[in-house]
Each structure stands twice: as structure tokens, then as C-alpha cells.
Motif scaffolding. Structure first.
Motif, PDB file in Angstrom:
ATOM      1  N   ASP A  50     -41.360 -12.994   6.821  1.00  0.00           N
ATOM      2  CA  ASP A  50     -41.263 -11.875   7.762  1.00  0.00           C
ATOM      3  C   ASP A  50     -42.083 -10.729   7.161  1.00  0.00           C
ATOM      4  OD1 ASP A  50     -40.538  -9.845   9.456  1.00  0.00           O
ATOM      5  OD2 ASP A  50     -38.398  -9.913   8.988  1.00  0.00           O
ATOM      6  N   GLU A  51     -43.232 -10.407   7.745  1.00  0.00           N
ATOM      7  CA  GLU A  51     -44.213  -9.603   7.036  1.00  0.00           C
ATOM      8  C   GLU A  51     -44.455  -8.201   7.594  1.00  0.00           C
ATOM      9  OE1 GLU A  51     -47.795 -11.773   6.260  1.00  0.00           O
ATOM     10  OE2 GLU A  51     -46.707 -13.539   5.547  1.00  0.00           O
ATOM     11  N   HIS A  52     -43.824  -7.855   8.691  1.00  0.00           N
ATOM     12  CA  HIS A  52     -44.095  -6.543   9.271  1.00  0.00           C
ATOM     13  C   HIS A  52     -42.976  -5.556   8.943  1.00  0.00           C
ATOM     14  CE1 HIS A  52     -46.709  -8.952  12.243  1.00  0.00           C
ATOM     15  NE2 HIS A  52     -47.467  -8.441  11.298  1.00  0.00           N
ATOM     16  N   GLY A  53     -43.170  -4.311   9.316  1.00  0.00           N
ATOM     17  CA  GLY A  53     -42.144  -3.301   9.088  1.00  0.00           C
ATOM     18  C   GLY A  53     -42.458  -2.387   7.921  1.00  0.00           C
ATOM     19  N   THR A  54     -41.690  -1.321   7.836  1.00  0.00           N
ATOM     20  CA  THR A  54     -41.901  -0.287   6.826  1.00  0.00           C
ATOM     21  C   THR A  54     -41.830  -0.797   5.397  1.00  0.00           C
ATOM     22  OG1 THR A  54     -40.888   1.257   8.384  1.00  0.00           O
ATOM     23  CG2 THR A  54     -41.142   2.006   6.121  1.00  0.00           C
ATOM     24  N   PRO A  55     -40.833  -1.632   5.022  1.00  0.00           N
ATOM     25  CA  PRO A  55     -40.756  -2.053   3.628  1.00  0.00           C
ATOM     26  C   PRO A  55     -42.005  -2.791   3.142  1.00  0.00           C
ATOM     27  CG  PRO A  55     -38.687  -2.505   4.744  1.00  0.00           C
ATOM     28  CD  PRO A  55     -39.670  -2.112   5.799  1.00  0.00           C
ATOM     29  N   ALA A  56     -42.663  -3.524   4.035  1.00  0.00           N
ATOM     30  CA  ALA A  56     -43.881  -4.221   3.634  1.00  0.00           C
ATOM     31  C   ALA A  56     -44.966  -3.223   3.260  1.00  0.00           C
ATOM     32  CB  ALA A  56     -44.364  -5.142   4.754  1.00  0.00           C
ATOM     33  N   GLU A  57     -45.117  -2.176   4.070  1.00  0.00           N
ATOM     34  CA  GLU A  57     -46.130  -1.160   3.772  1.00  0.00           C
ATOM     35  C   GLU A  57     -45.797  -0.425   2.476  1.00  0.00           C
ATOM     36  OE1 GLU A  57     -47.043   1.503   6.923  1.00  0.00           O
ATOM     37  OE2 GLU A  57     -47.907  -0.035   8.212  1.00  0.00           O
ATOM     38  N   LEU A  58     -44.531  -0.099   2.278  1.00  0.00           N
ATOM     39  CA  LEU A  58     -44.143   0.609   1.057  1.00  0.00           C
ATOM     40  C   LEU A  58     -44.332  -0.262  -0.185  1.00  0.00           C
ATOM     41  CD1 LEU A  58     -40.884   2.428   2.254  1.00  0.00           C
ATOM     42  CD2 LEU A  58     -43.131   3.435   1.829  1.00  0.00           C
ATOM     43  N   ALA A  59     -43.996  -1.548  -0.076  1.00  0.00           N
ATOM     44  CA  ALA A  59     -44.169  -2.445  -1.211  1.00  0.00           C
ATOM     45  C   ALA A  59     -45.648  -2.607  -1.548  1.00  0.00           C
ATOM     46  CB  ALA A  59     -43.541  -3.803  -0.911  1.00  0.00           C
ATOM     47  N   ALA A  60     -46.489  -2.689  -0.524  1.00  0.00           N
ATOM     48  CA  ALA A  60     -47.929  -2.802  -0.763  1.00  0.00           C
ATOM     49  C   ALA A  60     -48.468  -1.539  -1.422  1.00  0.00           C
ATOM     50  CB  ALA A  60     -48.648  -3.060   0.558  1.00  0.00           C
ATOM     51  N   GLN A  61     -47.969  -0.392  -0.948  1.00  0.00           N
ATOM     52  CA  GLN A  61     -48.389   0.882  -1.536  1.00  0.00           C
ATOM     53  C   GLN A  61     -47.996   0.941  -3.012  1.00  0.00           C
ATOM     54  OE1 GLN A  61     -47.084   4.392   0.639  1.00  0.00           O
ATOM     55  NE2 GLN A  61     -46.831   5.506  -1.267  1.00  0.00           N
ATOM     56  N   LEU A 236     -46.741   2.433  12.821  1.00  0.00           N
ATOM     57  CA  LEU A 236     -47.111   1.805  11.559  1.00  0.00           C
ATOM     58  C   LEU A 236     -48.542   1.285  11.661  1.00  0.00           C
ATOM     59  CD1 LEU A 236     -43.881  -0.324  10.887  1.00  0.00           C
ATOM     60  CD2 LEU A 236     -44.585   1.698   9.606  1.00  0.00           C
ATOM     61  N   GLU A 237     -49.149   1.074  10.510  1.00  0.00           N
ATOM     62  CA  GLU A 237     -50.495   0.515  10.498  1.00  0.00           C
ATOM     63  C   GLU A 237     -50.472  -1.012  10.504  1.00  0.00           C
ATOM     64  OE1 GLU A 237     -52.497   2.100   7.123  1.00  0.00           O
ATOM     65  OE2 GLU A 237     -52.317   4.201   7.784  1.00  0.00           O
ATOM     66  N   TRP A 238     -49.348  -1.604  10.142  1.00  0.00           N
ATOM     67  CA  TRP A 238     -49.253  -3.051   9.938  1.00  0.00           C
ATOM     68  C   TRP A 238     -48.197  -3.614  10.871  1.00  0.00           C
ATOM     69  CZ3 TRP A 238     -51.730  -7.034   8.124  1.00  0.00           C
ATOM     70  CH2 TRP A 238     -51.065  -8.173   7.681  1.00  0.00           C
ATOM     71  N   GLY A 239     -48.612  -4.457  11.793  1.00  0.00           N
ATOM     72  CA  GLY A 239     -47.669  -5.046  12.729  1.00  0.00           C
ATOM     73  C   GLY A 239     -48.416  -5.675  13.893  1.00  0.00           C
ATOM     74  N   VAL A 240     -47.675  -6.228  14.838  1.00  0.00           N
ATOM     75  CA  VAL A 240     -48.273  -6.785  16.049  1.00  0.00           C
ATOM     76  C   VAL A 240     -48.639  -5.624  16.967  1.00  0.00           C
ATOM     77  CG1 VAL A 240     -47.900  -8.209  18.086  1.00  0.00           C
ATOM     78  CG2 VAL A 240     -47.003  -8.950  15.862  1.00  0.00           C
ATOM     79  N   PRO A 241     -49.922  -5.424  17.286  1.00  0.00           N
ATOM     80  CA  PRO A 241     -50.312  -4.262  18.092  1.00  0.00           C
ATOM     81  C   PRO A 241     -49.770  -4.356  19.521  1.00  0.00           C
ATOM     82  CG  PRO A 241     -52.219  -5.296  17.015  1.00  0.00           C
ATOM     83  CD  PRO A 241     -51.069  -6.240  16.876  1.00  0.00           C
ATOM     84  N   PRO A 243     -50.320  -4.421  23.228  1.00  0.00           N
ATOM     85  CA  PRO A 243     -51.552  -4.837  23.909  1.00  0.00           C
ATOM     86  C   PRO A 243     -52.137  -3.730  24.792  1.00  0.00           C
ATOM     87  CG  PRO A 243     -49.636  -5.903  24.893  1.00  0.00           C
ATOM     88  CD  PRO A 243     -49.141  -5.203  23.665  1.00  0.00           C
ATOM     89  N   ALA A 244     -53.424  -3.489  24.629  1.00  0.00           N
ATOM     90  CA  ALA A 244     -54.096  -2.404  25.351  1.00  0.00           C
ATOM     91  C   ALA A 244     -54.213  -2.681  26.837  1.00  0.00           C
ATOM     92  CB  ALA A 244     -55.484  -2.182  24.754  1.00  0.00           C
ATOM     93  N   ASP A 245     -54.164  -3.966  27.235  1.00  0.00           N
ATOM     94  CA  ASP A 245     -54.293  -4.256  28.662  1.00  0.00           C
ATOM     95  C   ASP A 245     -53.037  -3.876  29.445  1.00  0.00           C
ATOM     96  OD1 ASP A 245     -52.546  -6.224  27.814  1.00  0.00           O
ATOM     97  OD2 ASP A 245     -53.859  -7.905  28.294  1.00  0.00           O
ATOM     98  N   THR A 246     -51.952  -3.633  28.748  1.00  0.00           N
ATOM     99  CA  THR A 246     -50.694  -3.275  29.422  1.00  0.00           C
ATOM    100  C   THR A 246     -50.284  -1.838  29.132  1.00  0.00           C
ATOM    101  OG1 THR A 246     -50.002  -5.588  29.152  1.00  0.00           O
ATOM    102  CG2 THR A 246     -48.302  -4.008  29.803  1.00  0.00           C
ATOM    103  N   TRP A 247     -50.478  -1.389  27.895  1.00  0.00           N
ATOM    104  CA  TRP A 247     -50.108  -0.027  27.511  1.00  0.00           C
ATOM    105  C   TRP A 247     -51.293   0.631  26.793  1.00  0.00           C
ATOM    106  CZ3 TRP A 247     -46.606  -4.118  26.477  1.00  0.00           C
ATOM    107  CH2 TRP A 247     -45.450  -4.131  27.268  1.00  0.00           C
ATOM    108  N   GLY A 254     -52.131   3.470  18.256  1.00  0.00           N
ATOM    109  CA  GLY A 254     -51.870   2.559  17.143  1.00  0.00           C
ATOM    110  C   GLY A 254     -50.440   2.063  17.048  1.00  0.00           C
ATOM    111  N   LYS A 255     -49.703   2.099  18.151  1.00  0.00           N
ATOM    112  CA  LYS A 255     -48.320   1.610  18.102  1.00  0.00           C
ATOM    113  C   LYS A 255     -48.285   0.092  17.846  1.00  0.00           C
ATOM    114  CE  LYS A 255     -46.746   5.638  19.765  1.00  0.00           C
ATOM    115  NZ  LYS A 255     -45.987   6.614  18.960  1.00  0.00           N
ATOM    116  N   VAL A 256     -47.295  -0.322  17.078  1.00  0.00           N
ATOM    117  CA  VAL A 256     -47.056  -1.750  16.855  1.00  0.00           C
ATOM    118  C   VAL A 256     -45.614  -2.063  17.229  1.00  0.00           C
ATOM    119  CG1 VAL A 256     -48.761  -1.837  14.987  1.00  0.00           C
ATOM    120  CG2 VAL A 256     -46.335  -1.489  14.434  1.00  0.00           C
ATOM    121  N   PHE A 257     -45.335  -3.353  17.420  1.00  0.00           N
ATOM    122  CA  PHE A 257     -43.978  -3.749  17.786  1.00  0.00           C
ATOM    123  C   PHE A 257     -43.043  -3.694  16.572  1.00  0.00           C
ATOM    124  CE2 PHE A 257     -46.224  -5.739  21.376  1.00  0.00           C
ATOM    125  CZ  PHE A 257     -45.478  -5.190  22.399  1.00  0.00           C
ATOM    126  N   TYR A 258     -41.818  -3.335  16.861  1.00  0.00           N
ATOM    127  CA  TYR A 258     -40.741  -3.279  15.869  1.00  0.00           C
ATOM    128  C   TYR A 258     -40.570  -4.658  15.244  1.00  0.00           C
ATOM    129  CZ  TYR A 258     -35.764  -2.804  14.404  1.00  0.00           C
ATOM    130  OH  TYR A 258     -34.578  -2.794  13.728  1.00  0.00           O
TER     131      TYR A 258
END
Length: 581
Positions: A50-61, A236-241, A243-247, A254-258
């Protein structure tokens, strides 16, 4: 035979998991998958990081790496550990995969088209220094309740109180450390769970009565409290974007899914990854497992209790709202906590045993057996070094290992390197066969019901029955006056060993492979490849014919010494209330 789809909760990417994570999802799922394969079912066991979400970005930082590179490295490290534990995934994927991205975006579009996603304005903390909105976990400060100075904006790790960012004293950005924070308006997508309440409730009513009490009670509790609409996007910068065709506006921001929106969908995504990874000439149809799956597919999920609401409410609501024929779970096996001396495993305090360190100490079968023998099914269970040593020594070394080593070594010394013939089985052998059939029936019943501790008790008793028979017949004494009787005893005991090696494989696969490989032709091929032995076959105790060659294996399970336990307790902590040394 049914097609068995099995998933275990996705381990999060930010570090090696502890033994509690192993006991609460991945290991019992593996035991189940191995058992069902042996019984002849077609099994697909799927998991992923499970690779998305805030903790992944913080751990990478913290690691000083780009988040994509950090996740790629962490995935490989976790995969290596799980292979060391003998987890038999058919595919171990990544939630950052293109497959998961595509399916997540498509389900979001379907929910939107059906009126179950709504864009709303919300008030959120903005960091002027970082130039971005901050998710709750990106805000740290002093807890107003206990004074802990590194409390997060969603929860204090020290006192476990749930918080809002505005509750924190002296809040600051976890990225830059800046205290220049403002509350601003932004827009996010919400899943309208409230509009799906009736459908989710009916869906749960149709199946929850067959779930273990822990899973069904948590799901019904969430329903009783009322389903709330839930934000399914983040800044977040890291996540499933999105989709621009809908939103288009949200995508431009730069919104990504929770993470809890896309992570369960990765079960489907990882299955598509599995299909795409098929070797040349092999065709794998992932849709037959997930999309318009027929009635032969039975889906079982394994997870710890904190994951139950997301898997029994939010994920089903997502699939129901899509109005597409996605396969939904049939059985949910939930677990309580495995604690460390009654307290929490803690990475920050270096308290507890983590899976990579465990494999440095002892082979995987030792851990697999202990964790399933003390699986936290009906309530929390506690890991202590004293209990671990006692269980390994009594069950594995003194019972299963002792049965194998003393029978094969003694028979080799007195009768050579083939299974001896001996005389005609008598009353003692008949009673042992009946007992073996009875225990095996109970073992199968427990595993069919996902009652792992009950299955362990039946298996342990089967091992003990072989030892009791051996002690009563005492072939080391028989051989002096009745060589034929001693040969019969040893042949019968070898058949018990063969039986145990086949049916114990879900729990201790490495040891069982070693035992199976001890037996050679004639008859050896069947001994190595036989999938399962049912109660009726077991009753005869005559599956290894006389004349089958065998070798004496090394000691299957070395005993854990007091010196080792003392060293490990000193290294990992333990021995005090709440796990605080």
C-alpha cells in the motif's frame, strides 16, 4: 471444487512490518491458501504494498529519496521478507501500479456518473512556507492532552487521542517546520456513503451472519452509528491522480485520491497485474475473478480489526455505487491485536520483533507455528519470549521433530534404509488409525471454518498421538524379542510421519518439505507429491509401502535455549507491564 480468491490487508510501504502485522492478515491468509490448494481448489492469493498517502511521503522525505524511488526500494525489501516467511502469494503487487491507477479512476468516474460523488468546499490548513495545503498528518505540534511534542494533526501517538489539526498547540508543518500556517478554503471530492446506507446494510445482512463475530460486530456498529459522507481526495504529490476528463479543475490543482479509496481497489489492480505478468503462452483472465465472476468464485479477506470498517463498509459501498458487477467479499476473517508483553509494538521505541529481524534469529517455520498457535482470534494475544520458547520447544522440537527424528534414525540403525515390513497390524494400530482419522476430520473442519487456533490444537494432538503410540509400543525394546513387531511399529510410525508431513504443510511448509523429501522410490514420488490425505485414507496408516527408501533428516527443530531467550529479550525489550523494559 471452487475457485478461491484470497486477499490479505495490504502492508503499508513505510517500513518492515512487525509480527503483529504478520499474524493479523498475511500469515493466516497463506495458511488458508496453502490448505485450499492442497484440497484441490483453484486458488488465487493476492496482496500488494500500500504505497500512497501521507506516511509514504514523510518516510521518503526522511530517507532523502524521491517518493517513487523510496516506494520501489521498500516494496522489494518487503517482498524479500515475505518470501522468507514462505508466503505463497500468486502475485504481490503495488498500489502505485498503472493497473490500479486505471481501475481506481474508472470506478471514480462510475460513482460520479451514478450521483455518488460530490465536490465540496472544506476548510483546511495551508502552509505559506511550503505553498501547499497540508493533510492532517503533515501537521505536528504539542498534544493538548498529554503534552507530547510530536503529536500529529490526526492523532497523538503517545496518548492515542484522536485530534484535529486545530487542537494542536504550537502547530507547524512536518515538511518545513514552519509555523506560518493558515486555514483556507479548498475543494475535495466526497463519496456519498449516506446515500448508499440502505444498500450497504442489505448487503451486510445477506452475509455477515456467516462472518466471525469480530468482523460482523464492527461492520454493524458502523452501520448503527450512521454512514457519513467521506472525503476521497487529498492534497498530495504522490497518489492516484483525479482524472482530468471528469474533474479538470481538481486535476489541475494536483488532487489525488485518498489512500483508503484506492488501496482496496488494488486487490483488483494487483489481479490485473498478475494477468499482465503471465509467461509467454499462458493466458490469465483477471476479469473472471472480479468482473462478472461466476458463482464458483468464493472471496475471502483477511485483516486486523482496525481495517474491518474500510473493507466491510467503505469498499463495498464503493463497488455497489459503481453499479458494475464487481465481485464482493463472501467471508471476512478479522483478527484482534498481537501485543508485545501486553503493549504495542513500537518502531520509534525499538520495542518488539519485526519480521526481518525474526528471520535473522530462527527459520520461518518457528515463527509461523507460534503466531498461528496464538493467533489473536477471539481476543488480543501477547507475544513474550518466555512463551515463544516454550511453544517452539514443546510443540516443534519435542513433539513433531522428535517423532520424525527418533523413528527414522532408529529404524535406519536397526532395519536399514527402507521402510520395514513387519507383521500384521493389530489393535494398537487400528486404534491409532481411528484416532488419526478423527483428529484429521476435526482439523479439516477447523480450517474450513477459518478457526486457526482450533486447527493447531488438532494438529498438535495428531503429532502427540504418534509419539504416544511409539512410547507404548517401544520398538527399541520390541526389537530384542520381536523384530517383526518392532518393524510393524516403525512402519506404522513412518506412515504417521508421512501423514503429518502432508497435512501440516499449511503451517510449517519448510519442515514438511524436508520430511517428504526423506522418502525415495519406490513409492517416493507419491510421498513427495501427494496433495492431501483425508480421514478415510489416514485411517489405514498404510500409504508408505514397505520397501520405500528413506534418509534420516537433520534435526528439524533445534531447541531454543535459555541463553538465546535472555539475549533476545535484552535486544528487543520485554519482561515488564505494557511492554516497557
Amino acid at each position: 471444487m471452487t475457485r478461491q480468491l484470497i486477499t490479505s490487508a495490504l502492508p503499508y510501504i513505510n517500513g518492515i512490518k512487525h509480527l503483529g502485522n504478520m499474524a493479523g492478515s498475511m500469515l493466516p491468509a497463506d495458511v488458508c491458501a496453502r490448505y485450499l490448494r492442497q484440497r484441490g481448489h483453484e486458488v488465487l492469493y493476492i496482496c500488494a504494498t500500500d504505497e500512497h498517502g501521507t506516511p509514504a511521503e514523510l518516510a521518503a522525505q526522511e530517507a532523502g529519496l524521491p517518493v517513487a524511488e523510496f516506494c520501489a526500494r521498500a516494496h522489494e525489501r518487503q517482498k524479500e521478507v515475505y518470501e522468507g516467511f514462505g508466503l505463497s502469494f500468486d502475485h504481490f503487487g503495488r498500489s502505485s501500479s498503472p493497473q490500479n491507477r486505471g481501475i481506481t479512476q474508472e470506478i471514480a468516474r462510475q460513482l460520479h456518473a451514478n450521483g455518488f460523488v460530490e465536490e465540496r468546499a472544506v476548510r483546511q490548513v495551508y502552509s505559506v512556507a511550503d505553498g501547499r495545503f497540508l493533510p492532517d498528518r503533515y501537521i505536528v505540534g504539542t498534544c493538548p492532552h498529554c503534552g507530547y511534542e510530536r503529536a500529529r494533526g490526526d492523532q497523538c501517538e503517545n496518548c492515542t487521542r484522536v485530534l484535529d489539526p486545530t487542537d494542536l498547540l504550537r502547530p507547524r508543518s512536518a515538511i518545513s517546520g514552519s509555523a506560518d500556517l493558515e486555514v483556507r478554503t479548498t475543494r475535495h471530492l466526497f463519496l456519498l456513503q449516506s446515500a448508499l446506507t440502505g444498500e450497504v446494510e442489505r448487503w451486510i445482512d445477506d452475509r455477515a451472519d456467516s462472518w466471525p463475530v469480530l468482523a460482523s460486530s464492527i461492520a454493524r456498529k458502523w452501520l448503527a452509528e450512521g454512514l457519513q459522507d467521506r472525503s476521497i481526495t487529498r492534497d498530495l504529490e504522490w497518489g492516484v491522480p483525479v482524472p482530468a476528463d471528469t474533474w479538470p479543475a481538481l486535476a489541475a490543482e494536483g488532487k489525488v485520491f485518498y489512500v483508503w479509496f484506492d488501496a482496496p481497489i488494488e486487490y483488483i489492480g494487483a489481479t490485473e497485474e498478475w494477468a499482465d505478468a503471465a509467461p509467454p503462452g499462458e493466458v490469465r483472465d483477471w476479469t473472471s475473478w472480479w468482473y462478472e465472476a461466476d458463482d464458483t468464485v468464493r472471496y475471502t479477506q483477511f485483516m486486523a480489526k482496525d481495517n474491518v470498517p474500510f473493507h466491510t463498509v467503505m469498499f463495498p459501498a464503493t463497488l455497489l455505487g459503481s453499479r458494475r458487477p464487481w465481485k464482493k467479499v463472501d467471508r471476512v476473517k478479522a483478527f484482534n491485536w498481537l501485543t508485545y508483553y501486553g503493549g504495542k509494538f513500537s518502531t520509534s521505541r525499538r520495542l518488539g520483533v519485526f519480521t526481518d529481524a525474526a528471520l535473522e534469529l530462527l527459520p520461518a517455520d518457528h515463527w509461523r507455528w507460534f503466531l498461528m498457535a496464538h493467533a489473536p482470534e477471539s481476543d488480543d494475544s501477547s507475544f513474550t519470549w518466555e512463551l515463544f520458547g516454550a511453544v517452539v520447544n514443546k510443540d516443534l522440537a519435542d513433539t513433531f521433530g522428535n517423532l520424525v527424528n527418533r523413528v527414522l534414525s532408529f529404524s535406519h540403525r536397526r532395519f536399514g534404509d527402507t521402510v520395514p515390513a513387519g507383521g500384521t497390524p493389530g489393535e494398537a494400530e487400528r486404534r491409532l488409525g481411528e484416532r488419526a482419522a478423527e483428529l484429521l476430520a476435526g482439523y479439516e473442519s477447523a480450517l474450513d471454518a477459518l478457526e486457526f487456533r482450533k486447527a493447531v490444537r488438532a494438529l498438535r494432538t495428531l503429532w502427540s498421538a504418534g509419539n504416544s503410540y511409539l512410547d507404548a509400543e517401544a520398538p527399541w525394546q520390541q526389537v530384542r524379542t520381536d523384530p517383526e513387531g518392532a518393524a510393524l511399529t516403525l512402519r506404522t510410525a513412518m506412515n504417521v510421519i508421512h501423514l503429518c508431513a502432508v497435512v501440516s504443510e499449511p503451517f510449517v511448509p519448510a519442515a514438511c518439505r524436508t520430511v517428504r523429501d526423506c522418502f525415495a522410490a519406490p513409492g517416493g514420488s507419491a510421498a513427495r507429491t501427494r496433495r492431501w490425505i483425508g480421514p478415510d485414507e489416514a485411517r489405514s496408516l498404510d500409504l508408505l509401502p514397505a520397501g520405500t527408501g528413506f534418509t534420516v533428516p537433520p534435526v528439524l527443530f533445534a531447541k531454543v535455549t535459555d541463553e538465546q531467550l535472555a539475549a533476545w529479550t535484552a535486544r528487543f525489550g520485554g519482561g515488564a507491564v505494557d511492554g516497557r523494559p
